[in-house]
Enzyme design. Structure first.
Site, PDB file in Angstrom:
ATOM      1  CB  ILE A  84      42.866  50.882  75.024  1.00 27.01           C
ATOM      2  CG1 ILE A  84      43.135  52.554  74.522  1.00 27.01           C
ATOM      3  CG2 ILE A  84      43.802  49.948  74.221  1.00 27.01           C
ATOM      4  CD1 ILE A  84      43.229  52.694  73.017  1.00 27.01           C
ATOM      5  CE  LYS A  85      38.242  42.547  74.149  1.00 26.62           C
ATOM      6  NZ  LYS A  85      37.028  42.100  73.704  1.00 26.62           N
ATOM      7  CB  THR A  86      45.204  45.862  75.984  1.00 23.76           C
ATOM      8  OG1 THR A  86      46.262  45.245  75.474  1.00 23.76           O
ATOM      9  CG2 THR A  86      45.142  46.199  77.275  1.00 23.76           C
TER      10      THR A  86
END
Length: 291
Positions: free
Chosen positions: A202-204
């Protein structure tokens, strides 16, 4: 027919020692297939279990934004210092030298622009092309709380299903719905939904309050987006705080390629991510490396 005259019977079977299996201890990857774990081991350093991704995929919806006018001149000199390259297939084929031998996270969503609703995306790359390009992961945006939330989640599901068939990890990138606040509650929701759908990375965004809760509540590795351009000292502080609070790396673009000295900046980021340097010491490294 094989020549069997000089075959010797094996004797050293070490029957007193059971076979050991070396595990790749990346968060949430224990049940993944060998090929997917192998790709993840190229993205995340097996010793530190961290990564420094260089993002230069912005052109898929922004066009030739500042710093990305000429990938071959502005970005190519940074390749050797990044752990991973994140880009579109068009740039990969036209500009990135195959001999650079860096793992690639391929931008796989698109069909939008800054002139229209950003959340209105579609899957833009077939999985067989991602495999053909020797990608180590494919990435797509997920817009929780946006007008096109449902379609963006369907895009991720489609890519995850296709990725599982060929051993390709999928990175879900949390785009922000226009009516949602950039806070811990929103990003906890968005990252968890993407992980529950089956995304392996996940990129956040980093938030000042509660990021450790975002990271703890997400069962797979989180890498932080660099976001808008910050002063170098501030960007390094953001990196340090994110890693200290549970992030598994960074996927930075503008805070590297729009820096006063991009090479010095990516070296400083690397020191924070892989060597646990403080922001202060990393900034000193940046100043010493600065041309």
């Amino acid at each position: 027919m094989a020549d069997l005259d000089d075959i010797k019977d094996g004797k050293d079977f070490h029957t007193d020692k059971p076979q050991t299996n070396t595990l790749f201890a990346l968060k949430g990857c224990g049940a993944l297939d060998w090929g997917m774990q192998s790709r993840l081991a190229r993205i995340f350093n097996p010793k530190t279990r961290k990564t420094v991704m260089l993002a230069f995929d912005h052109g898929y919806f922004q066009g030739p934004t500042t710093g990305l006018e000429r990938i071959d001149i502005n970005i190519a000199p940074l390749f050797e210092y990044a752990d991973v390259l994140m880009c579109t297939r068009g740039i990969l084929r036209s500009v990135v030298p195959p001999a650079i031998n860096k793992p690639v996270v391929l931008r796989a969503s698109g069909a939008n622009s800054i002139l229209t609703e950003l959340s209105n995306e579609a899957v833009a790359v077939a999985m067989d092309d991602a495999v053909r390009l020797n990608s180590c992961a494919a990435a797509a945006q997920v817009y929780i709380g946006s007008e096109h939330e449902h379609q963006s989640i369907k895009n991720i599901i489609q890519l995850i299903d296709a990725g599982l068939r060929v051993g390709m990890p999928i990175m879900a990138v949390t785009g922000v719905g226009k009516d949602m606040a950039r806070d811990q509650r929103y990003f906890s929701l968005a990252t968890r939904i993407a992980a529950e759908m089956g995304a392996q990375i996940i990129k956040t965004y980093y938030v000042d309050k509660g990021f450790e809760r975002i990271a703890a509540g997400c069962p797979v590795p989180i890498v932080i987006a660099g976001g808008k351009k910050l002063l170098e000292r501030e960007a390094l502080e953001m990196c340090y705080q994110a890693i200290d609070q549970g992030a598994s790396g960074v996927d930075m673009g503008r805070n590297i390629f729009q820096s006063e000295d991009p090479v010095a900046m990516i070296k400083a980021v690397h020191a924070v991510v892989h060597h646990n340097e403080t922001a202060e010491r990393a900034y000193e490294l940046f100043l010493s490396e600065k041309g």
